[in-house]
Design an enzyme around this catalytic site. Structure first.
Site, PDB file in Angstrom:
ATOM      1  N   CYS A 173       3.387   6.723  -7.638  1.00 38.73           N
ATOM      2  CA  CYS A 173       2.925   7.524  -8.028  1.00 38.73           C
ATOM      3  C   CYS A 173       4.314   9.088  -7.741  1.00 38.73           C
ATOM      4  O   CYS A 173       4.590  10.172  -7.969  1.00 38.73           O
ATOM      5  CB  CYS A 173       1.817   8.285  -8.375  1.00 38.73           C
ATOM      6  SG  CYS A 173       1.067   6.836  -9.198  1.00 38.73           S
ATOM      7  N   TYR A 185     -16.859  30.923 -11.746  1.00 40.20           N
ATOM      8  CA  TYR A 185     -16.705  32.147 -12.341  1.00 40.20           C
ATOM      9  C   TYR A 185     -15.823  32.946 -10.721  1.00 40.20           C
ATOM     10  O   TYR A 185     -17.302  33.375 -10.442  1.00 40.20           O
ATOM     11  CB  TYR A 185     -16.600  32.279 -13.288  1.00 40.20           C
ATOM     12  CG  TYR A 185     -16.265  34.476 -13.479  1.00 40.20           C
ATOM     13  CD1 TYR A 185     -15.463  34.609 -13.553  1.00 40.20           C
ATOM     14  CD2 TYR A 185     -17.499  34.839 -13.198  1.00 40.20           C
ATOM     15  CE1 TYR A 185     -15.021  35.339 -13.884  1.00 40.20           C
ATOM     16  CE2 TYR A 185     -16.861  36.137 -13.646  1.00 40.20           C
ATOM     17  CZ  TYR A 185     -15.961  35.854 -14.371  1.00 40.20           C
ATOM     18  OH  TYR A 185     -15.186  37.936 -14.228  1.00 40.20           O
ATOM     19  N   SER A 234       0.564  -1.308  -0.195  1.00 44.87           N
ATOM     20  CA  SER A 234      -0.140  -0.011   0.034  1.00 44.87           C
ATOM     21  C   SER A 234       0.426   1.340  -0.064  1.00 44.87           C
ATOM     22  O   SER A 234       0.681   2.110   0.262  1.00 44.87           O
ATOM     23  CB  SER A 234      -1.008   0.469   1.481  1.00 44.87           C
ATOM     24  OG  SER A 234      -2.064   0.483   1.216  1.00 44.87           O
ATOM     25  N   GLY A 292      -6.405  -4.237 -11.834  1.00 39.35           N
ATOM     26  CA  GLY A 292      -4.773  -3.680 -11.904  1.00 39.35           C
ATOM     27  C   GLY A 292      -4.306  -3.443 -13.628  1.00 39.35           C
ATOM     28  O   GLY A 292      -5.062  -3.611 -14.328  1.00 39.35           O
ATOM     29  N   PRO A 342     -14.993 -18.701 -13.378  1.00 36.43           N
ATOM     30  CA  PRO A 342     -15.557 -17.939 -12.373  1.00 36.43           C
ATOM     31  C   PRO A 342     -14.953 -18.531 -11.063  1.00 36.43           C
ATOM     32  O   PRO A 342     -15.328 -17.003  -9.632  1.00 36.43           O
ATOM     33  CB  PRO A 342     -17.162 -19.069 -12.233  1.00 36.43           C
ATOM     34  CG  PRO A 342     -15.964 -20.656 -12.101  1.00 36.43           C
ATOM     35  CD  PRO A 342     -15.118 -20.361 -13.253  1.00 36.43           C
ATOM     36  N   THR A 354     -12.313 -13.737 -14.323  1.00 33.57           N
ATOM     37  CA  THR A 354     -11.665 -14.438 -15.644  1.00 33.57           C
ATOM     38  C   THR A 354     -11.986 -14.780 -16.033  1.00 33.57           C
ATOM     39  O   THR A 354     -13.837 -15.050 -15.781  1.00 33.57           O
ATOM     40  CB  THR A 354     -10.374 -14.587 -14.836  1.00 33.57           C
ATOM     41  OG1 THR A 354     -10.608 -15.846 -13.847  1.00 33.57           O
ATOM     42  CG2 THR A 354      -9.753 -13.832 -14.263  1.00 33.57           C
ATOM     43  N   ILE A 391     -11.806 -16.961  -9.745  1.00 32.63           N
ATOM     44  CA  ILE A 391     -10.832 -15.883  -9.676  1.00 32.63           C
ATOM     45  C   ILE A 391     -11.144 -15.145 -10.614  1.00 32.63           C
ATOM     46  O   ILE A 391     -11.733 -14.018 -11.713  1.00 32.63           O
ATOM     47  CB  ILE A 391      -9.607 -16.887 -11.107  1.00 32.63           C
ATOM     48  CG1 ILE A 391      -8.689 -18.108 -10.061  1.00 32.63           C
ATOM     49  CG2 ILE A 391      -8.105 -15.722 -10.711  1.00 32.63           C
ATOM     50  CD1 ILE A 391      -8.726 -19.144 -10.656  1.00 32.63           C
ATOM     51  N   TYR A 392     -10.351 -13.392  -9.826  1.00 29.00           N
ATOM     52  CA  TYR A 392     -10.849 -12.145 -10.627  1.00 29.00           C
ATOM     53  C   TYR A 392      -9.119 -11.740 -10.731  1.00 29.00           C
ATOM     54  O   TYR A 392      -8.296 -12.400 -10.169  1.00 29.00           O
ATOM     55  CB  TYR A 392     -11.715 -11.516  -9.439  1.00 29.00           C
ATOM     56  CG  TYR A 392     -12.651 -11.869  -9.056  1.00 29.00           C
ATOM     57  CD1 TYR A 392     -13.814 -11.526  -9.523  1.00 29.00           C
ATOM     58  CD2 TYR A 392     -13.123 -13.138  -8.319  1.00 29.00           C
ATOM     59  CE1 TYR A 392     -15.090 -11.879  -9.586  1.00 29.00           C
ATOM     60  CE2 TYR A 392     -14.231 -13.249  -8.242  1.00 29.00           C
ATOM     61  CZ  TYR A 392     -15.550 -12.621  -8.224  1.00 29.00           C
ATOM     62  OH  TYR A 392     -16.623 -13.400  -8.340  1.00 29.00           O
TER      63      TYR A 392
END
Length: 596
Positions: free
Chosen positions: A91, A469, A87, A325, A319, A316, A321-322
């Site tokens: 960046c 504005y 974590s 990223g 069923p 994926t 497994i996901y």
């Protein structure tokens, strides 16, 4: 399928609910002192209904883990991370290397201990998942230190392995650094402190490459940037990138464009053609590729762009497994085609959606635009959607608009120039992409345009947006509104415009070029072959105009629009040069910062 922890150093060893419990209620309490096949469950603890293993503990993986915990307080969640840190803000790594972010710990947003304390997550660092047995629903795990392996069972598996830096197979390449992890940043800062290099070569002119070049300059190094393309920042069109080249050179970054790295020497690099650049330090920022080794070995589907294929719920072809990223292919919003978009916000969004899907919620990841922004010294560059190069390559019909507004009302001190480019379909008026380069205010304009694309607004509807504005923040006609007005002129008033790269063809076909700026502006720089007839004198000097088609230009396009409207109303065929002299000048490859 539920796996229960056995009392062994290796943790769970594939002891499954179906084998041990039969139809046992997974929410039932385990009585005091009960032991199943050597496994101990503390008195009063619930047996979780679901065991989820997450591979990768940075943006997407930790978003999935923490969201899943909030949705299911009893879930058994294990996160494996082969690196040293979890974590973290990758960046921010270039800015830590450059000394802008001085506190290294500020980049470490969480630790395994803090995640255990707050979310009851079992996060194991320096532990790599090396294989997936889909039939048995187990993963093989290897401890980085020592190499010991064991198996772990799962009900659901979430893959978030990210992407790896591209490292070409070249002589001496082992001397080069990459900058993707905290460990990479630690190595770089150690070398900078201990060896005190004086020269650096950054290979790659993308976002990370430019951030790295800037921050190495902040550290006082002489920096050369090598880019295979003829420009940096491929998402920008050529006329929009000229100010970026100027800014880099203004701050002492030597650009070697259209150049290929062929060899890394002990204290230099060699380019194709034999040019030698001094390089005490070499940093590779060529790009990244999805980490798909694990998925490939497990037989998961890989898409045409080389990333893992998932459906709208991040699932994926297995069923159970996901995947989320940078390793995953997304669907592009403009072209509805597979795309690799390695951005943190999308990874975090996918992590949340995967957790939602695991707990039974109906979710869909929207198509992605690839909105991105980068700071380059005193310049801000932002993009969203497709650029003109991509639209032309795809054979798409489009209309381009260039403007050069100020960040806020010109009469209020501190207004900064910017260049905006809008691309839209002239048939359905759909916005296809936008680019912005300048100083203050670039970020909010690209964010408004990205939101407009997401919401399905048409180009001319930008004129109707009610944007905040006050003189210190914008103009009564915000630059976004002005894009809408110009689009409306083109779509409903029959105004004709010509792009900078189309001018030479039009002149060769016999059109005459008229500069409607002041004589002083014309003398300071003009397009060769143009006739100078200032706008304020034009009505009284019409007889000086040549016969035939006219192309009119001013500095940024506004006076050219007025002149074109006048001439068209007098039955002359007149076309306004979009974006005026500034856009044309930038399109010639000028590094003059006034091109903004």
């Amino acid at each position: 399928m539920l796996s229960l922890a056995q009392d062994t150093p290796g943790g769970i060893r594939n002891v499954k609910r179906d084998q041990l419990l039969g139809t046992f209620d997974p929410h039932a309490f385990i009585p005091q002192g009960v032991s199943l096949d050597g496994g101990r469950v503390a008195a009063g603890k619930r047996v979780s209904q679901m065991r989820t293993i997450i591979v990768g503990a940075v943006a997407g993986g930790m978003s999935a883990a923490t969201r899943l915990r909030r949705l299911d307080p009893t879930a058994d969640i294990v996160v494996f991370e082969r690196g040293n840190h979890v974590s973290y803000a990758n960046c921010g790594l270039p800015y830590h290397v450059g000394g802008v972010i001085t506190d290294r710990e500020a980049l470490l947003l969480q630790t395994p201990a803090s995640l255990r304390a707050r979310f009851d997550l079992d996060v194991r660092v320096r532990t790599e998942v090396v294989a997936i047995d889909r039939a048995r629903q187990v993963v093989r795990v290897r401890e980085v230190d020592g190499g010991r392996e064991h198996e772990e069972g799962y009900d659901r598996l979430v893959l978030s392995p990210g992407a790896a830096p591209i490292v070409p197979d070249l002589p001496g390449i082992e001397r080069a650094f990459t900058l993707r992890t905290v460990t990479d940043a630690d190595r770089l800062t150690t070398v900078l402190a201990d060896r005190q290099p004086r020269t650096a070569v950054v290979v790659g002119g993308g976002f990370i490459g430019l951030e790295s070049a800037e921050n190495l300059r902040r550290r006082g190094l002489a920096v050369s940037l090598v880019e295979l393309d003829t420009q940096v920042l491929a998402p920008l069109d050529p006329e929009m990138v000229s100010p970026v080249h100027a800014e880099l050179r203004r701050h002492g970054v030597a650009l070697h464009l259209g150049a290929a790295l062929t060899k890394v020497l002990p204290d230099a690099v060699e380019l194709a053609g034999g040019q030698i650049l001094s390089a005490d330090l070499v940093l590779l920022a060529i790009g990244v590729r999805p980490e798909t080794t694990l998925a490939l070995a497990a037989g998961l589907t890989i898409g045409p762009r080389g990333g893992i294929t998932v459906d709208a719920s991040m699932r994926t072809n297995d069923p159970h497994i996901y995947a989320i990223g940078d390793a995953v292919e997304k669907t592009d919003r403009i072209g509805a085609e597979p795309a690799l978009i390695p951005l943190a916000n999308t990874a975090n969004r996918q992590g949340r959606l995967a957790a939602d899907a695991i707990t039974g919620k109906t979710v869909t990841l929207s198509r992605r635009l690839g909105t991105a922004i980068v700071q380059i010294f005193d310049l801000t560059v932002a993009v969203t959607g497709w650029n003109e190069k991509r639209l032309r390559a795809a054979g798409r019909t489009y209309q381009a608009i260039h403007t050069h507004p100020a960040s806020h009302a010109g009469y209020y001190p501190g207004a900064q120039p910017m260049s905006l480019k809008l691309l839209f379909d002239p048939h359905d008026r759909r916005i296809l992409g936008a680019q912005a380069v300048g100083g203050e205010g670039v970020d909010k304009r690209i964010d408004v345009l990205a939101t407009a694309i997401h919401a399905g607004l048409t180009a001319d509807e930008l004129a109707d947006l009610e944007l905040a504005y006050a003189p210190a923040f914008g103009s009564a006609k915000d630059p976004i509104n002005m894009l809408g007005y110009i689009a409306d002129n083109l779509l409903t008033d029959g105004q004709r415009t010509l792009q900078w790269h189309e001018l030479s063809g039009a002149l060769a076909a016999g059109a005459a070029l008229v500069d409607v700026r002041t004589p002083a502006e014309h003398a300071a720089g003009h397009i060769p072959g143009s006739i100078n007839l200032p706008l304020d004198d034009l009505r009284h000097r019409l007889d000086e105009l040549p016969t035939g088609d006219l192309i009119v230009y001013c500095q940024v396009g506004q006076r050219g629009h007025t002149a074109t409207a006048l001439l068209t109303g007098l039955n002359r065929r007149a076309t306004n040069l979009d974006g005026g002299y500034r856009t044309w000048h930038a399109g010639q490859g000028s590094d003059d910062s006034a091109a903004l």
